[in-house]
Design an enzyme around this catalytic site. Structure first.
Site, short mmCIF file in Angstrom:
data_model
loop_
_atom_site.label_atom_id
_atom_site.label_comp_id
_atom_site.label_asym_id
_atom_site.label_seq_id
_atom_site.Cartn_x
_atom_site.Cartn_y
_atom_site.Cartn_z
N HIS A 146 0.83 -1.20 0.00
CA HIS A 146 0.00 0.00 0.00
C HIS A 146 0.87 1.26 0.00
O HIS A 146 0.47 2.31 -0.51
CB HIS A 146 -0.92 0.03 1.22
N ASP A 172 -4.04 -5.34 -8.37
CA ASP A 172 -4.36 -4.83 -7.06
C ASP A 172 -4.71 -3.35 -7.25
O ASP A 172 -4.56 -2.79 -8.34
CB ASP A 172 -3.18 -5.01 -6.11
#
Length: 580
Positions: free
Chosen positions: A284, A356
């Site tokens: 992330h 993702d």
């Protein structure tokens, strides 16, 4: 275009079986595991209809025929799966409207679908201690009834598009610490708990129950199971989301989860390819490095993905991960060597590859339009959560015009997407009454009971004698109350003060959160913290779901034993003090 023609004859995902329970009594699910889905290569296409007015019956042929009618803008929209603000497709509050205007220049999710001719939408939420929460700036899920109304509205909007195809509606319902819909569902334990149980047949039955509930809410793809194998150091962002450190045991669990979910009509998505478990970074925020040599990666990370593909998984999610042994310095999401040469060439995956979240830091290295083209050229078919929907769409269309993105590549991607959507839509949608049904509770309870692990303490009879009190850090109050109720139902006397202390700890807790006087310490996440506990009895549930705590109460009360074995090593402790 020969490759495109071939696509019309290829079935990209395993058949989603129409079980008796799926078209009969919607309130039930089989008590025994459902039959396995057939391998991809085993599916025979249905003959194409001779009627000019009727679409081909075979999903792959129907997809190819539909793609041939679509414009560049239609094709570009089909590969996008953004999120949206608002719990309804057509009616949102002022704050949600403002969020949608900022994201897409429209007020509602339905308008977003219409404007960008979207192929998919992801349902998101933000909860405390969610390691994936950084990419979810909003929440549009509350309860099953609301989710079903939302997805019905989204599908109505999608039917108005030129493609006339269902919308792919996804969510991250991994269970454990990453669970989007929490109220009113039969909550599975975490993947690590499932690994501790070590019984794929129970995994398949439980995931079939979960798939039925997801399908009833209108979700068509679940971004699960996590196929990452944990390294010995463990990945903080993966943790209990993984089935454990044994690649082959994980492979068996992943395959079982895929079979169970897809037999219920929901596509399973393996993540995070090529494996996030042997990294210490969080994708992330940064580009984590997978440092194993090629042989070690193939032995430690690849088997669960390979098993999931062979079980017929409809989707594989690419991770923002630097696999140095294959393509050093390049995130897998943007690596042709990984997403095409390895995933398609070596693993023979023929389903939908989805990135993702594209709003994660490693994917924002380039502007949204350029990143979209790079991801598609690498071999991804769908782009999840682009940070700028318009820029991503425009970048794809511009890439077609400039030649930086070949139309054949985009047609291939959309054909795969439509094939999956037409196939999942062929399974009848269950009624919401299946949620929390007795058969579902039984299937999941059996899995929970098999997962409870005693790492130190008695192996038969009550773990403590006499009255008890249950304590926990303030953030664990829901779990504490659930265990109190479960213990009382099991016949244990629970007091507010006095008695033997049972201490609950969970995700994110530290040694300071332990109680030195506890008779029993229970870890509801990665069990490593138990190495610091002084209690004579140490137990791992790996999960804080209500059914996990019910299974724990039965062990504490001596009504059953603890058959689980920790799927990861804990310093100074055996995998189990009781199970062989």
């Amino acid at each position: 275009m020969d490759d495109v023609k071939k696509l019309s004859r290829v079935v990209f995902v395993a058949p989603l079986l129409l079980l008796a329970g799926a078209c009969g009594d919607d309130a039930g699910t089989p008590a025994t595991p459902p039959p396995s889905a057939a391998p991809l290569s085993a599916a025979a296409p249905t003959p194409i209809s001779e009627s000019a007015s009727a679409p081909p019956a075979d999903p792959a042929a129907r997809a190819a025929a539909t793609v041939a009618t679509l414009s560049d803008e239609d094709l570009a929209g089909q590969v996008l799966m953004p999120y949206a603000y608002g719990g309804s497709a057509t009616q949102v509050d002022a704050g949600s409207a403002a969020g949608n205007r900022s994201l897409a220049g429209v007020d509602t999710p339905a308008q977003m679908i219409a404007k960008y001719r979207l192929g998919g939408l992801i349902l998101v939420s933000f909860t405390q201690n969610d390691p994936t929460g950084k990419t979810n700036p909003t929440s549009n899920v509350e309860n099953p009834k609301q989710v079903r109304a939302l997805t019905d509205g989204l599908q109505a909007a999608a039917r108005q598009l030129p493609a006339g195809a269902p919308l792919m509606i996804g969510t991250d319902q991994e269970y454990g610490i990453v669970t989007r819909v929490t109220d009113g569902v039969t909550a599975l334990p975490s993947a690590l708990a499932i690994g501790a149980a070590g019984k794929p047949e129970l995994t398949e039955a439980a995931w079939h129950a979960a798939g039925r509930e997801l399908a009833a809410m209108g979700i068509t793809v679940d971004f699960a199971p996590v196929a990452d194998t944990l390294g010995t150091a463990g990945s903080s962002v993966i943790g209990s989301r993984s089935y454990g450190t044994d690649a082959q045991a994980n492979a068996n669990q992943v395959a079982a989860a895929v079979r169970g979910m897809q037999a219920a009509g929901v596509a399973a998505a393996l993540k995070h390819f090529p494996g996030h478990g042997h990294t210490t970074g969080d994708s992330h925020d940064e580009l984590p490095v997978i440092k194993q040599n090629l042989a070690a990666w193939k032995a430690q990370d690849l088997p669960p993905f390979q098993a999931g593909v062979q079980a017929g998984a409809g989707v594989v999610m690419s991770g923002h991960l630097n696999l140095q042994a294959v393509d050093k310095g390049t995130a897998a999401t943007f690596s042709h060597k990984i997403m095409t040469d390895v995933l398609r060439g070596q693993l023979k995956f023929t389903g939908v590859a989805i990135t993702d979240a594209m709003n994660m830091e490693p994917a924002k290295k380039w502007p949204a339009g350029e990143a979209a083209v790079r991801a598609l050229n690498a071999g991804n078919d769908m782009l999840l959560m682009p940070p700028d929907i318009g820029a991503a769409r425009d970048g794809i269309v511009s890439g077609l015009k400039s030649g930086s993105l070949k139309r054949e590549r985009l047609v291939e991607a959309v054909t795969r997407i439509l094939t999956l959507k037409f196939r999942t839509a062929a399974t009848p949608q269950p009624d919401l009454s299946v949620l929390g049904s007795a058969p579902h509770q039984q299937a999941v309870s059996a899995l929970d009971a098999a997962s409870i692990t005693v790492l130190r303490g008695k192996c038969a009879g009550p773990l403590v004698n006499g009255p008890v009190r249950v304590t926990a850090p303030s953030s664990r109050e829901v779990a504490r109350v659930n265990l109190v109720h479960a213990l009382q139902a099991a016949g244990v006397q629970v007091q507010a003060a006095g008695g033997a202390e049972i201490r609950l700890v969970g995700y994110g807790d530290k040694p300071v959160d332990l109680s030195p006087d506890a008779a029993v310490t229970v870890m509801m996440d990665l069990p490593g913290l138990l190495a610091y506990a002084k209690s004579p009895t140490l137990v791992a549930t790996y999960s804080s779901s209500k059914l996990s705590l019910t299974a724990l109460a039965a062990v504490i009360a001596g009504k059953t034993t603890a058959p689980g074995k920790s799927p990861i090593a804990v310093a100074g402790l055996p995998r189990s003090a009781c199970a062989k």
